[in-house]
Design an enzyme around this catalytic site. Structure first.
Site, PDB file in Angstrom:
ATOM      1  N   GLY A  48       0.763  -1.243   0.000  1.00  0.00           N
ATOM      2  CA  GLY A  48       0.000   0.000   0.000  1.00  0.00           C
ATOM      3  C   GLY A  48       0.794   1.292   0.000  1.00  0.00           C
ATOM      4  N   GLU A 102       4.172   3.901   6.124  1.00  0.00           N
ATOM      5  CA  GLU A 102       2.946   3.102   6.000  1.00  0.00           C
ATOM      6  C   GLU A 102       1.885   3.885   5.235  1.00  0.00           C
ATOM      7  OE1 GLU A 102       1.288   0.633   5.806  1.00  0.00           O
ATOM      8  OE2 GLU A 102       0.996  -0.532   7.609  1.00  0.00           O
ATOM      9  N   ASP A 103       1.028   3.188   4.529  1.00  0.00           N
ATOM     10  CA  ASP A 103      -0.061   3.871   3.831  1.00  0.00           C
ATOM     11  C   ASP A 103      -1.099   4.389   4.828  1.00  0.00           C
ATOM     12  OD1 ASP A 103      -0.924   1.309   4.538  1.00  0.00           O
ATOM     13  OD2 ASP A 103      -1.751   0.817   2.574  1.00  0.00           O
ATOM     14  N   LYS A 134      -6.575   6.738  10.906  1.00  0.00           N
ATOM     15  CA  LYS A 134      -7.985   6.707  11.338  1.00  0.00           C
ATOM     16  C   LYS A 134      -8.005   6.616  12.862  1.00  0.00           C
ATOM     17  CE  LYS A 134      -9.706   3.869   7.421  1.00  0.00           C
ATOM     18  NZ  LYS A 134     -10.213   2.516   7.078  1.00  0.00           N
ATOM     19  N   ILE A 156     -11.381   3.369   2.437  1.00  0.00           N
ATOM     20  CA  ILE A 156     -10.989   4.207   1.298  1.00  0.00           C
ATOM     21  C   ILE A 156     -10.065   3.428   0.345  1.00  0.00           C
ATOM     22  CG2 ILE A 156     -11.278   6.435   2.482  1.00  0.00           C
ATOM     23  CD1 ILE A 156      -7.865   5.471   2.252  1.00  0.00           C
ATOM     24  N   ASP A 162      -5.919  -0.284  -1.770  1.00  0.00           N
ATOM     25  CA  ASP A 162      -6.732  -1.125  -2.657  1.00  0.00           C
ATOM     26  C   ASP A 162      -8.010  -1.620  -2.013  1.00  0.00           C
ATOM     27  OD1 ASP A 162      -5.282  -2.928  -0.836  1.00  0.00           O
ATOM     28  OD2 ASP A 162      -6.165  -4.508  -2.070  1.00  0.00           O
ATOM     29  N   ARG A 168      -5.308   0.744  -6.611  1.00  0.00           N
ATOM     30  CA  ARG A 168      -4.024   1.298  -6.164  1.00  0.00           C
ATOM     31  C   ARG A 168      -3.497   2.368  -7.111  1.00  0.00           C
ATOM     32  NH1 ARG A 168      -2.257  -1.992  -1.954  1.00  0.00           N
ATOM     33  NH2 ARG A 168      -2.617  -4.235  -2.176  1.00  0.00           N
TER      34      ARG A 168
HETATM   35  P1  IMP Z   1      -4.163  -1.981  10.627  1.00  0.00           P
HETATM   36  O1  IMP Z   1      -3.264  -3.122  10.969  1.00  0.00           O
HETATM   37  O2  IMP Z   1      -5.589  -2.252  10.989  1.00  0.00           O
HETATM   38  O3  IMP Z   1      -3.688  -0.648  11.168  1.00  0.00           O
HETATM   39  O4  IMP Z   1      -4.245  -1.893   9.067  1.00  0.00           O
HETATM   40  C1  IMP Z   1      -3.204  -1.510   8.329  1.00  0.00           C
HETATM   41  C2  IMP Z   1      -3.297  -2.020   6.913  1.00  0.00           C
HETATM   42  O5  IMP Z   1      -4.636  -2.335   6.500  1.00  0.00           O
HETATM   43  C3  IMP Z   1      -2.835  -0.916   6.016  1.00  0.00           C
HETATM   44  O6  IMP Z   1      -1.456  -1.003   5.790  1.00  0.00           O
HETATM   45  C4  IMP Z   1      -3.655  -1.113   4.762  1.00  0.00           C
HETATM   46  O7  IMP Z   1      -2.964  -1.937   3.868  1.00  0.00           O
HETATM   47  C5  IMP Z   1      -4.918  -1.784   5.224  1.00  0.00           C
HETATM   48  N1  IMP Z   1      -6.042  -0.824   5.362  1.00  0.00           N
HETATM   49  C6  IMP Z   1      -6.535  -0.260   6.488  1.00  0.00           C
HETATM   50  N2  IMP Z   1      -7.558   0.561   6.245  1.00  0.00           N
HETATM   51  C7  IMP Z   1      -7.739   0.541   4.904  1.00  0.00           C
HETATM   52  C8  IMP Z   1      -8.659   1.232   4.015  1.00  0.00           C
HETATM   53  O8  IMP Z   1      -9.525   2.038   4.397  1.00  0.00           O
HETATM   54  N3  IMP Z   1      -8.511   0.932   2.695  1.00  0.00           N
HETATM   55  C9  IMP Z   1      -7.573   0.068   2.205  1.00  0.00           C
HETATM   56  N4  IMP Z   1      -6.702  -0.579   2.991  1.00  0.00           N
HETATM   57  C10 IMP Z   1      -6.778  -0.340   4.336  1.00  0.00           C
HETATM   58 MG    MG Z   2      -0.533  -1.613   4.004  1.00  0.00          MG
END
Ligand code: IMP
Ligand code: MG
Length: 178
Positions: A48, A102-103, A134, A156, A162, A168
């Protein structure tokens, strides 16, 4: 294009490329200020973060390096919490100032996993730069040190992010239509 369709879902234009770049410029300035003389090693979290890492790196007018790690934690539009390392680092991070790129920080599980995983190798410091954050979705205590844009808890796509592999390539960020 104000609305797009990916597989079974519709997404509406949410953040323009111009606003994204503004946020990245702010983050880049802050990192340059903090990391001058430290020769930071950026770790781009694939897939991402590739577009964010590229625009961020172009604005680093200080000596720096980049390496890539590939993690996976997502299924469809929901974070699973279980993080898998699919492709590891090549760079040695001992005594380096590491900046994770990180994205998005959603639940925070991915970033927590990665910080713990990197800490074992004794870097000089670990900081985190994310394109999107978020705050309402956060389930861990790990907040980003640098963040381009804070957003509400909606799914999103675009600018590297994606939905089931698609989206992407989009230059703007789009929000899911409920
Ligand atoms: P976390 O571990 O829940 O913080 O999620 C992180 C990963 O989930 C990110 O690096 C993204 O690849 C993916 N992700 C989280 N939210 C979204 C979103 O709204 N759209 C797309 N990918 C997301
Ligand atoms: Mg990611």
């Amino acid at each position: 294009m104000t609305a797009i369709r990916l597989k079974d879902k519709t997404f509406n234009l949410f953040i323009s490329e111009q606003a994204i770049i503004k946020g990245i410029e702010r983050v880049a300035e802050a990192i340059v200020q903090d990391m001058t003389g430290k020769s930071p090693l950026f770790i781009c979290v694939l897939n991402g973060a590739f577009m964010f890492a590229s625009d961020l790196m172009k604005r680093m007018d200080i000596p720096c390096e980049i390496d890539f790690i590939r993690l996976s934690s997502y299924r469809g539009t929901r974070s699973s919490g279980a993080v898998k390392e699919i492709q590891g680092l090549v760079a040695k991070i001992e005594n380096r100032h590491v900046v994770i790129v990180e994205d998005i920080i959603d639940t925070g599980h991915t970033i927590s996993y990665l910080k713990n995983r990197l800490r074992v190798e004794n870097p000089a410091s670990i900081t985190t730069a994310c394109l999107l954050f978020k705050p309402e979705a956060l389930q861990t205590g790990v907040k980003p040190d640098y963040c381009a844009l804070e957003i509400p808890n909606d799914f999103i796509v675009g600018y590297g992010l994606d939905y089931e592999g698609l989206g992407r390539n989009l230059r703007h960020i789009y929000k899911i239509k409920n």
